[in-house]
Motif scaffolding. Structure first.
Motif, PDB file in Angstrom:
ATOM      1  N   PHE A   9       0.979  -0.714   0.026  1.00 44.28           N
ATOM      2  CA  PHE A   9       0.009  -0.341  -0.044  1.00 44.28           C
ATOM      3  C   PHE A   9       1.298   1.632  -0.311  1.00 44.28           C
ATOM      4  CE2 PHE A   9      -2.880  -3.463   2.383  1.00 44.28           C
ATOM      5  CZ  PHE A   9      -3.519  -3.347   1.348  1.00 44.28           C
ATOM      6  N   VAL A  11       2.634   4.234  -1.020  1.00 43.18           N
ATOM      7  CA  VAL A  11       2.582   5.327  -2.302  1.00 43.18           C
ATOM      8  C   VAL A  11       4.511   5.813  -2.452  1.00 43.18           C
ATOM      9  CG1 VAL A  11       1.512   7.667  -2.977  1.00 43.18           C
ATOM     10  CG2 VAL A  11       0.451   5.942  -1.380  1.00 43.18           C
ATOM     11  N   HIS A  12       5.096   5.972  -3.933  1.00 41.83           N
ATOM     12  CA  HIS A  12       5.647   5.903  -3.561  1.00 41.83           C
ATOM     13  C   HIS A  12       5.842   6.800  -4.967  1.00 41.83           C
ATOM     14  CE1 HIS A  12       6.623   3.010  -5.984  1.00 41.83           C
ATOM     15  NE2 HIS A  12       6.288   2.044  -6.079  1.00 41.83           N
ATOM     16  N   ARG A  13       6.529   8.402  -5.060  1.00 42.64           N
ATOM     17  CA  ARG A  13       6.988   9.238  -6.071  1.00 42.64           C
ATOM     18  C   ARG A  13       6.931   8.207  -7.492  1.00 42.64           C
ATOM     19  NH1 ARG A  13      10.159  12.713  -7.340  1.00 42.64           N
ATOM     20  NH2 ARG A  13      11.346  12.546  -4.996  1.00 42.64           N
ATOM     21  N   SER A  26       3.165  15.563  -6.328  1.00 42.87           N
ATOM     22  CA  SER A  26       3.628  14.862  -7.174  1.00 42.87           C
ATOM     23  C   SER A  26       3.282  13.319  -8.177  1.00 42.87           C
ATOM     24  CB  SER A  26       5.277  14.318  -6.715  1.00 42.87           C
ATOM     25  OG  SER A  26       5.993  15.441  -6.084  1.00 42.87           O
ATOM     26  N   PHE A  27       3.244  12.871  -9.030  1.00 44.73           N
ATOM     27  CA  PHE A  27       2.916  11.641 -10.267  1.00 44.73           C
ATOM     28  C   PHE A  27       3.418  10.593  -8.949  1.00 44.73           C
ATOM     29  CE2 PHE A  27       1.753   8.785 -12.625  1.00 44.73           C
ATOM     30  CZ  PHE A  27       0.470   9.361 -13.322  1.00 44.73           C
ATOM     31  N   THR A  28       2.135  10.427  -8.521  1.00 44.27           N
ATOM     32  CA  THR A  28       2.345   8.559  -7.509  1.00 44.27           C
ATOM     33  C   THR A  28       2.389   7.213  -7.856  1.00 44.27           C
ATOM     34  OG1 THR A  28       0.611   8.636  -7.042  1.00 44.27           O
ATOM     35  CG2 THR A  28       2.565  10.605  -5.438  1.00 44.27           C
ATOM     36  N   ALA A  30       0.087   5.791  -6.917  1.00 45.63           N
ATOM     37  CA  ALA A  30      -1.005   5.695  -7.018  1.00 45.63           C
ATOM     38  C   ALA A  30      -2.323   6.836  -7.992  1.00 45.63           C
ATOM     39  CB  ALA A  30      -1.922   6.521  -5.921  1.00 45.63           C
ATOM     40  N   SER A  31      -1.452   7.704  -8.383  1.00 47.55           N
ATOM     41  CA  SER A  31      -2.247   8.286  -9.505  1.00 47.55           C
ATOM     42  C   SER A  31      -1.897   7.613 -11.027  1.00 47.55           C
ATOM     43  CB  SER A  31      -1.249   9.843  -9.881  1.00 47.55           C
ATOM     44  OG  SER A  31      -0.868  10.166  -8.845  1.00 47.55           O
ATOM     45  N   PHE A 109      -1.176  -1.693  -7.809  1.00 44.98           N
ATOM     46  CA  PHE A 109      -1.781  -1.078  -6.391  1.00 44.98           C
ATOM     47  C   PHE A 109      -3.115  -0.629  -6.414  1.00 44.98           C
ATOM     48  CE2 PHE A 109      -2.541   3.180  -4.937  1.00 44.98           C
ATOM     49  CZ  PHE A 109      -1.590   3.052  -3.386  1.00 44.98           C
ATOM     50  N   HIS A 114      -6.970   2.921  -0.152  1.00 42.13           N
ATOM     51  CA  HIS A 114      -6.306   4.271   0.536  1.00 42.13           C
ATOM     52  C   HIS A 114      -7.647   5.431   1.306  1.00 42.13           C
ATOM     53  CE1 HIS A 114      -2.059   4.776   0.208  1.00 42.13           C
ATOM     54  NE2 HIS A 114      -2.172   3.389  -0.269  1.00 42.13           N
TER      55      HIS A 114
ATOM     56  N   GLN B  27      -1.391   4.139   4.180  1.00 41.44           N
ATOM     57  CA  GLN B  27      -2.761   5.179   4.167  1.00 41.44           C
ATOM     58  C   GLN B  27      -2.743   5.949   5.083  1.00 41.44           C
ATOM     59  OE1 GLN B  27      -3.161   1.377   4.235  1.00 41.44           O
ATOM     60  NE2 GLN B  27      -4.279   0.413   3.065  1.00 41.44           N
ATOM     61  N   TRP B  39      -5.181  14.173  -8.532  1.00 42.76           N
ATOM     62  CA  TRP B  39      -4.966  13.833  -8.844  1.00 42.76           C
ATOM     63  C   TRP B  39      -6.345  12.704  -8.847  1.00 42.76           C
ATOM     64  CZ3 TRP B  39      -1.991  13.773 -12.986  1.00 42.76           C
ATOM     65  CH2 TRP B  39      -0.900  14.588 -12.709  1.00 42.76           C
TER      66      TRP B  39
END
Lengths: 244, 191
Positions: A9, A11-13, A26-28, A30-31, A109, A114, B27, B39
């Motif tokens: 789970f 999230v990284h950039r 930043s675009f991760t 998740a994005s 992912f 989240h 989370q 986003w």
């Protein structure tokens, strides 16, 4: 050996850091998976509505079935007044469904695991429904907190309970989806870890569990998307058709 | 239950989030919350606009078209069925009339034929009768004629025989009388 089941789970950039007014946008990953899910939906609908055949092919049939499914869900729960909100509920259902389903692929992912994502959707629905209720009924909308046929003595208590239940809607809506997704994926990961740690001799039992759980998780992925959408319809119904 | 506790945790202080995140819940790490929110709103807005503007109207159109087409086809089918039923009735009526005509014609022609046959039969019978009567008459006449000629021939033969035997010529009337006499007795035997 067995990695942390919660690691999936994180999230990284991806790519450069984007900072606007000291806020990290930043675009991760998740994005990325939001974009992937939305692209899959748009591709499905694009190919599903490109050729207007009288006898549909498979992809057209799928998109038409989704359309009819959501349309029926809305008309069953919220009636004909909810028709203007059909595109929103359709988009919401599709987005949650495809985020859940894309999350079922290995190494992917799960966006909906989240709390922040589900909470934003739930809060948006909650605020929008409340605004719609006040626009349609004015201050009479507050009568939603006073159920009909309640004895006068119990009325203050019931009203307080109704207000609490109304305010907890976004919480229950978001936590339900988030917790289901997180729990399911954690469980899959834990059983996957058992397979690795028990090796070729003992790993077969957790492996069979993993297979069964994958099936269950696919069902849950659909079910939670359905529940999310249908609860939205029910809240919308409360706002549109005030009971008396 | 676990999830509810997780949610309760979200209400606590920021320090607590960091603690929870370190404890194993990514989370609850707020580092990328703003990014996820940004986003999510961006992607969902794009998704919503393109779905509501482009795809849903298209799918709706298509479904409506199909429904209309089915309705139209059903209407046409019903119309054609009605027409077919009318035609069938017409056909049956024509068939019935034709059968009636046939039996009528059959009856009439049979009657005519019978009459004709009877008429012809009568005519032929009459003709046959006439012919029979005529033939009988002819036979009678022939008999009579043959008697006369036999008498003449036998008279001639008798006078020839007498002439040859006696050398005299006898009176013809006496010979005739003698032949007449003989023939009265015997000729009816041969005729």
């Amino acid at each position: 050996m067995a990695s942390n089941p919660m690691q999936q789970f994180t999230v990284h950039r991806i790519g450069p850091e984007i900072k606007i007014a000291d806020i990290d946008l930043s675009f991760t990953n998740a994005s990325l998976f939001m974009v992937i899910s939305a692209s899959v939906i748009l591709l499905l609908l694009f190919f599903g509505s490109k050729e207007k055949k009288i006898i549909p092919d498979k992809i057209q049939l799928i998109s038409e079935m989704l359309y009819i499914f959501v349309a029926k869900m809305i008309s069953d729960t919220a009636g004909s007044k909810a028709k203007p909100y059909f595109p929103f509920i359709f988009s919401l259902f599709m987005f949650v469904l495809f985020c859940n389903m894309v999350g079922m692929l290995p190494y992917s992912f799960t966006v909906t695991s989240h709390i922040i994502v589900t909470l934003i959707m739930a809060l948006f629905i909650f605020i929008a429904v409340t605004i719609i209720g006040f626009i349609k009924h004015g201050f009479k909308y507050l009568s939603i907190f006073i159920p009909s046929g309640v004895p006068t003595i119990l009325l203050p208590l019931i009203t307080v309970i109704e207000i609490i239940s109304y305010l907890s809607r976004p919480v229950s809506l978001s936590v339900r989806l988030f917790a289901n997704m997180m729990a399911g994926h954690t469980m899959l990961k834990v059983f996957g870890g058992f397979v690795v740690s028990l090796g070729i001799l003992g790993g077969w039992l957790p492996l069979s569990f993993s297979v069964a759980l994958t099936g269950l998780e696919i069902l849950v992925a659909f079910l939670q998307a359905y529940v999310f959408a249908i609860l939205t319809c029910i809240y919308l119904n409360d706002a549109l058709n005030l009971h008396h | 239950m676990k999830s509810f506790l997780i949610y309760l945790a979200a209400f606590f202080a920021n320090n607590y989030f960091l603690f929870a995140a370190e404890a194993g819940m990514p989370q609850l790490d707020p580092t990328y919350w703003a990014s996820q929110a940004f986003w999510l709103i961006l992607v969902f807005t794009i998704l919503y606009i393109s779905i509501s503007r482009f795809y849903l109207p298209k799918i709706k159109d298509n479904l409506n078209n199909r429904e209309n087409k089915i309705k139209e086809d059903l209407e046409n089918a019903n119309k054609l069925k009605e027409q077919a039923e009318i035609k069938l009735k017409e056909y049956e009526l024509i068939l019935k009339n034709a059968k009636k005509d046939v039996s009528k014609i059959h009856f009439e022609s049979k009657n005519n034929l019978d009459k004709d046959i009877k008429f012809k039969k009568d005519k032929i019978e009459k003709e046959i009768e006439n012919k029979v009567v005529k033939a009988q008459k002819e036979i009678k006449e022939f008999k009579k004629n043959s008697i006369n000629s036999i008498k003449t021939i036998s008279g001639n033969i008798a006078s020839e025989i007498i002439k040859n035997i006696t050398g005299d010529k006898l009176n013809e009337s006496s010979i005739k009388a003698a032949v007449e006499d003989v023939s009265k007795e015997g000729i009816s035997k041969y005729l």
